[in-house]
Design an enzyme around this catalytic site. Structure first.
Site, PDB file in Angstrom:
ATOM      1  N   GLU A  87       0.758  -1.081   0.051  1.00  0.00           N
ATOM      2  CA  GLU A  87      -0.041   0.127  -0.128  1.00  0.00           C
ATOM      3  C   GLU A  87       0.837   1.347   0.073  1.00  0.00           C
ATOM      4  O   GLU A  87       1.816   1.321   0.754  1.00  0.00           O
ATOM      5  CB  GLU A  87      -0.845   0.056   1.184  1.00  0.00           C
ATOM      6  CG  GLU A  87      -1.579   1.488   1.544  1.00  0.00           C
ATOM      7  CD  GLU A  87      -2.817   1.318   2.913  1.00  0.00           C
ATOM      8  OE1 GLU A  87      -3.694   2.053   2.813  1.00  0.00           O
ATOM      9  OE2 GLU A  87      -2.278   0.410   3.685  1.00  0.00           O
ATOM     10  N   LYS A 174      -9.032   3.117  -2.834  1.00  0.00           N
ATOM     11  CA  LYS A 174      -9.680   2.854  -1.385  1.00  0.00           C
ATOM     12  C   LYS A 174     -10.989   3.240  -0.932  1.00  0.00           C
ATOM     13  O   LYS A 174     -11.003   4.659  -1.341  1.00  0.00           O
ATOM     14  CB  LYS A 174      -8.494   3.006  -0.399  1.00  0.00           C
ATOM     15  CG  LYS A 174      -8.692   2.462   0.896  1.00  0.00           C
ATOM     16  CD  LYS A 174      -7.352   2.847   1.884  1.00  0.00           C
ATOM     17  CE  LYS A 174      -7.514   2.027   3.142  1.00  0.00           C
ATOM     18  NZ  LYS A 174      -6.283   2.448   3.990  1.00  0.00           N
ATOM     19  N   CYS A 208      -5.781  -2.692   2.771  1.00  0.00           N
ATOM     20  CA  CYS A 208      -5.589  -2.583   4.306  1.00  0.00           C
ATOM     21  C   CYS A 208      -6.921  -2.798   4.820  1.00  0.00           C
ATOM     22  O   CYS A 208      -7.721  -3.844   4.652  1.00  0.00           O
ATOM     23  CB  CYS A 208      -5.051  -1.020   4.542  1.00  0.00           C
ATOM     24  SG  CYS A 208      -4.173  -1.110   6.086  1.00  0.00           S
TER      25      CYS A 208
END
Length: 380
Positions: A87, A174, A208
């Site tokens: 990430e 995200k 994540c």
């Protein structure tokens, strides 16, 4: 020419180009292939993958890409057909800083830090994407990289995908930045939730703590994801349990990928004193303490460790994925198939892009959009 007409023209041109190239399917930035059989006949039964656990050159996009290429070359030289980076690898996960913000106040120093962060971020499309495409092509790898995308004045935590022909497949933004990440990252929408059908399998990414969103996971499973990429910034022991759970739940291979970095990887003054006070034990506060210890891992569809977890160093993890293991695991569990109850539970997903400005003229509604971020065409 309005936005809709321009999108249709672009897609028609891409389709014509791919026909000339002899391709059966075509991929654009937000048009994953969805057939269950398109590429399976051409997919090897074993695929070697690589998970890169490393730190970027923080806020230096050119040197970060140089390091990425060196690591990608090493992984390809060891037989990897897919290489995953963490990430926010380009150009950094801003661990340890608050950008000078508290409720009711923002500092000049924090604004300047944000400007530098924006300067080291990625335009999609743009020269960094072009360079990543050339790396994927040169080393004949599928490349999946966590980047910070800039679009206007907003930053997004993204994953970008490339195939081994160097073609940019698309991106995932995200959906929800976690906690203080919301100071500097915007929210993605449903238009960038792709799973791409490639010669190494169906690949996608969930970033994540998005992995704690069960409905998002189910959406990925419904698209037939086989290689579930999970770039993260979470180095906790508990994260490994999450990765194993997803592999078991989705009956897919899970590639968890985190950075390994030390305080010295960040510029002087980047890390706030509050970070040390809250996160670092007094006895560990030497000059070059570990800020993220990694924990990257590769897990089978039955939850077995194939590589990792590694909490010790920068490294590259490798595993040979036996793709037939997915069907073996489906024997007793398919969360969106024979183990689903659509008569009781049904998931509805909105994959339309959300835009901040829509111009209404007469009976026509025209969205204001830029050519560079064309979403998948939606059916009315």
């Amino acid at each position: 020419m309005n936005c809709r007409s321009l999108k249709l023209l672009i897609k028609k041109s891409i389709a014509i180009r791919n026909i000339h190239l002899g391709r059966v399917t075509f991929c654009t930035s937000n048009m994953p292939t969805t057939s269950n059989t398109t590429k399976e006949l051409h997919m090897d039964s074993k695929i070697r993958v690589a998970v890169v656990q490393a730190a970027p050159v923080v806020l230096n996009i050119e040197k970060t890409v140089e390091k990425l290429e060196k690591l990608a070359k090493e992984a390809a030289g060891n037989g990897a057909k897919l290489v995953l980076f963490p990430e926010a690898f380009i150009s950094c996960y801003p661990r340890g800083t608050n950008f000078g913000a508290i409720i009711g106040s923002r500092s000049d120093e924090g604004r300047e830090k944000f400007r530098k962060y924006w300067e080291s971020s990625v335009d999609i499309p743009g020269p960094i994407v072009d360079k990543l495409s050339s790396i994927a092509l040169e080393y004949k790898i599928h490349l999946v990289v966590g980047v910070i995308e800039r679009d206007g004045g907003t930053l997004y935590c993204c994953v970008v995908f490339f195939d081994d022909n160097g073609e940019y497949l698309g991106k995932h933004r995200k959906l929800i930045p976690t906690a203080a990440e919301r100071l500097v990252w915007g929210q993605g929408d449903g238009s960038t939730l792709p799973v791409f059908d490639t010669t190494v399998g169906k690949i996608g990414a969930v970033i994540c703590w998005e992995n704690y969103m069960p409905l998002l996971r189910v959406h990925m499973y419904s698209k037939g994801i086989q290689i579930y990429c999970a770039p993260t910034a979470d180095p906790r022991d508990e994260w490994i349990a999450t990765m194993r759970h997803i592999a078991l739940e989705g009956r897919c291979f899970v590639l968890g990928c985190n950075q390994f970095n030390r305080k010295s990887d960040y510029p002087e003054g980047f890390v706030e004193p509050e970070f040390e006070r809250l996160q670092i034990k007094v006895e560990d506060r030497e000059s070059n303490y570990i800020m993220s210890r990694g924990g990257s891992v590769i897990i089978s569809p039955l939850g077995k460790f194939l590589a990792g977890p590694n909490f010790e160093e920068e490294t590259i993890l490798y595993a040979d994925l036996e793709m037939d293991d997915i069907r073996r695991a489906n024997f007793d569990f398919d969360v969106v198939g024979h183990y689903a109850r659509p008569d009781v539970f049904t998931l509805h997903v909105n994959e339309k892009p959300n835009r901040s400005t829509v111009v209404t003229s007469g009976n026509n509604i025209t969205s204001q959009c830029s050519v560079k971020n064309q979403p998948q065409e939606q059916q009315p």
